[in-house]
Design a protein around this motif. Structure first.
Motif, mmCIF file in Angstrom:
data_model
loop_
_atom_site.group_PDB
_atom_site.id
_atom_site.type_symbol
_atom_site.label_atom_id
_atom_site.label_comp_id
_atom_site.label_asym_id
_atom_site.label_seq_id
_atom_site.Cartn_x
_atom_site.Cartn_y
_atom_site.Cartn_z
ATOM 1 N N ASN A 60 0.854 -1.187 0.000
ATOM 2 C CA ASN A 60 0.000 0.000 0.000
ATOM 3 C C ASN A 60 0.887 1.233 0.000
ATOM 4 O O ASN A 60 0.963 1.966 0.978
ATOM 5 N N LYS A 66 -1.391 -9.847 -5.762
ATOM 6 C CA LYS A 66 -1.867 -8.506 -6.124
ATOM 7 C C LYS A 66 -2.611 -7.875 -4.943
ATOM 8 O O LYS A 66 -3.580 -8.435 -4.433
ATOM 9 N N PRO A 67 -2.153 -6.675 -4.505
ATOM 10 C CA PRO A 67 -2.789 -6.055 -3.339
ATOM 11 C C PRO A 67 -4.084 -5.328 -3.693
ATOM 12 O O PRO A 67 -4.201 -4.744 -4.767
ATOM 13 N N VAL A 68 -5.036 -5.376 -2.756
ATOM 14 C CA VAL A 68 -6.274 -4.609 -2.866
ATOM 15 C C VAL A 68 -6.353 -3.771 -1.588
ATOM 16 O O VAL A 68 -6.224 -4.312 -0.492
ATOM 17 N N CYS A 69 -6.545 -2.470 -1.720
ATOM 18 C CA CYS A 69 -6.541 -1.562 -0.572
ATOM 19 C C CYS A 69 -7.862 -0.810 -0.463
ATOM 20 O O CYS A 69 -8.625 -0.755 -1.419
ATOM 21 N N HIS A 85 -10.329 -7.072 -9.960
ATOM 22 C CA HIS A 85 -9.179 -6.358 -9.433
ATOM 23 C C HIS A 85 -9.126 -4.941 -10.001
ATOM 24 O O HIS A 85 -8.860 -3.978 -9.272
ATOM 25 N N ALA A 91 -11.580 -2.851 -8.207
ATOM 26 C CA ALA A 91 -11.098 -2.458 -6.880
ATOM 27 C C ALA A 91 -10.118 -1.296 -7.013
ATOM 28 O O ALA A 91 -10.142 -0.352 -6.201
ATOM 29 N N VAL A 92 -9.270 -1.336 -8.018
ATOM 30 C CA VAL A 92 -8.308 -0.251 -8.247
ATOM 31 C C VAL A 92 -9.061 1.042 -8.584
ATOM 32 O O VAL A 92 -8.728 2.115 -8.079
ATOM 33 N N PHE A 137 -10.504 2.424 -5.479
ATOM 34 C CA PHE A 137 -9.431 2.982 -4.673
ATOM 35 C C PHE A 137 -9.140 4.416 -5.121
ATOM 36 O O PHE A 137 -9.083 5.337 -4.295
#
Lengths: 236, 236
Positions: free
Chosen positions: A50, A64-67, B95, B98-99, B102
């Protein structure tokens, strides 16, 4: 609970933002590796995953990051759409309503009760208590409209808004213990008061929400280390 | 003007509001026709007060008599309720969605908040801090555009989507700030992708006719500033 390969959650046990993600994963019956973070000394994995906010929660799925907690909850609901119950309702209007109230709970209610904990004067504390109770008043009305006589905001079983507000409940308990402030009072918010009891009885709450003493201990630690922290520093 | 097969679509708005603009741009992009109602925010209509009792703010989208509030919630609603019409606003992949969520949150929580502090901060120090944070947010968004666009003109790729709309709604006010201060917020030297994006977005068929005139906004901003200055002087 089947362990999903390559699923990790970076979190802080007492953070409402993390708790709601854990509740979403619990609802879907998805296993994951939970990695508690030290927010005073942030680890490499968190900083890399993040980069923009360096905050928890971060869900790392196949690398794969999700924030952002609400983006993560939507992500979990969408990726695992075929598994377990739906977190968001199917109808677009009901989805909009759930999102509206979730945004309200995070942007109006949460900063208000955090403000109680951090108030420098009695005056400021009273103001924040007032703001908190006003927000609860609106959410009490919202419960009446959303639940339509059923036990939860989402109806027969818990959903998006139940998780978003439910993830804040342990701190209401902490506020009562440490400051004598009652956020959801039966006399003033009877529907929410009953919902709190029901929510507490769900597997989701029982499996995910930590004991209130852990929250109290964490707050004491924060008070001694970082006077005057913001919401962000406190819980993410 | 009803939407025919889309049911009755009404938008309560104010011509200078960037949040209302986001919604108008979304409806234009999707090709959904609607009745626009200009609100006098100093004398709010019964319909507005009834449709958004919690915030009493615009925009409010009323679809078949049911109100949807909060610009980001409305945009997602438009995407879902009118799914079969025009382009999708959010990407298909979870994904990528989600991006997008964000960055939409980032635009409101970081960029807007900082810009607001830069212009309305209580002290010169606060304003300077706001300006600094806004500049940093713009730089971060340059990186976001690179990541999301993957070499294409928009955050949404080949066509404008959710993030483009969330940022695009702010464009006329960015131009106002630039005109008034003699600067370039999306400087081609430091943020070349955003500079190109601003031109591409502004030139879209669905966007160009909907944008308010920057000249009129400058007049509006000047009037607001002198009003605020007069009010401040009156209280000294």
């Amino acid at each position: 609970m089947a362990r999903e390969g390559g699923l990790r959650l970076l979190g802080l046990t007492v953070s409402p933002f993390v708790v709601r993600v854990r509740m979403a994963l619990q609802l879907k019956g998805i296993g994951y590796e939970y990695i508690e973070q030290d927010l005073f000394t942030k680890g490499e994995l968190l900083l890399v995953s993040n980069r923009v906010h360096k905050k928890v929660p971060v869900l790392i799925h196949d690398g794969k990051p999700v924030c952002e907690s609400l983006a993560i909850v939507h992500y979990v609901d969408e990726v695992w759409a075929a598994t377990g119950p739906s977190i968001l309702p199917a109808d677009p209007y009901e989805r909009a309503d759930a999102r509206f109230w979730a945004a309200y709970a995070d942007s109006k209610l949460l900063p208000a009760w955090v403000g109680i904990m951090w108030a420098a004067t009695e005056e400021e504390k009273a103001e924040k208590v007032g703001d908190t109770l006003t927000a609860i008043g609106h959410l009490e009305e919202a419960f009446g409209k959303c639940s339509k006589g059923k036990p939860f905001f989402a109806g027969d079983s818990v959903g998006y808004l139940d998780l978003v507000l439910g993830s804040q409940l342990l701190w209401f308990e902490a506020l009562r213990k440490m400051f004598g402030v009652v956020v959801i009072e039966e006399g003033k918010a009877p529907l929410l008061s009953a919902w709190v009891k029901r929510f507490g009885q769900t597997d989701t709450a029982k499996e995910v929400v930590p004991d209130v003493d852990i929250a109290v201990q964490y707050l004491k630690k924060l008070q001694s280390h970082r006077p005057g922290s913001t919401v962000a520093q406190l819980l993410s | 003007m009803a939407g025919g097969g889309n049911g009755e679509v009404k938008l309560l708005g104010m011509w200078a509001s960037p949040f209302v603009l986001r919604v108008r741009l979304a409806l234009s992009l999707k090709g959904v026709s609607y009745e626009y109602v200009e609100e006098d925010l100093k004398s709010k209509s019964e319909l507005l007060l009834k449709s958004n009792p919690v915030h009493t703010k615009v925009p409010v989208l009323i679809h078949n008599g049911k109100p949807v509030c909060e610009s980001s919630v409305i945009l997602q609603y438009i995407d879902e309720a009118f799914a079969g019409i025009g382009p999708s606003l959010l990407p298909a992949d979870p994904h990528d969605r989600a991006v997008a969520r964000f960055w939409a949150a980032y635009i409101d929580d970081k960029l807007l908040k900082a810009s607001s502090q830069a212009s309305s901060g209580k002290t010169e120090e606060e304003k300077a801090e706001g300006a600094k944070q806004a500049a940093a947010a713009v730089e971060t968004l340059e990186g976001a555009l690179k990541e999301c666009s993957k070499g294409k003109p928009f955050f949404g790729g080949d066509s404008a989507g959710y993030v483009d709309l969330m940022l695009g709604g702010l464009l006329p006010w960015v131009h106002v700030g630039d005109a008034v201060k003699g600067v370039k917020t999306f400087d081609p030297a430091t943020t070349p992708l955003l500079a190109a994006w601003a031109d591409s977005f502004g030139a879209l068929d669905a966007v160009e006719p909907v944008m308010p005139e920057v000249g009129k906004l400058v007049e509006f901003a000047m009037a607001m500033m002198s009003h605020a200055a007069a009010a401040a002087a009156a209280t000294n």
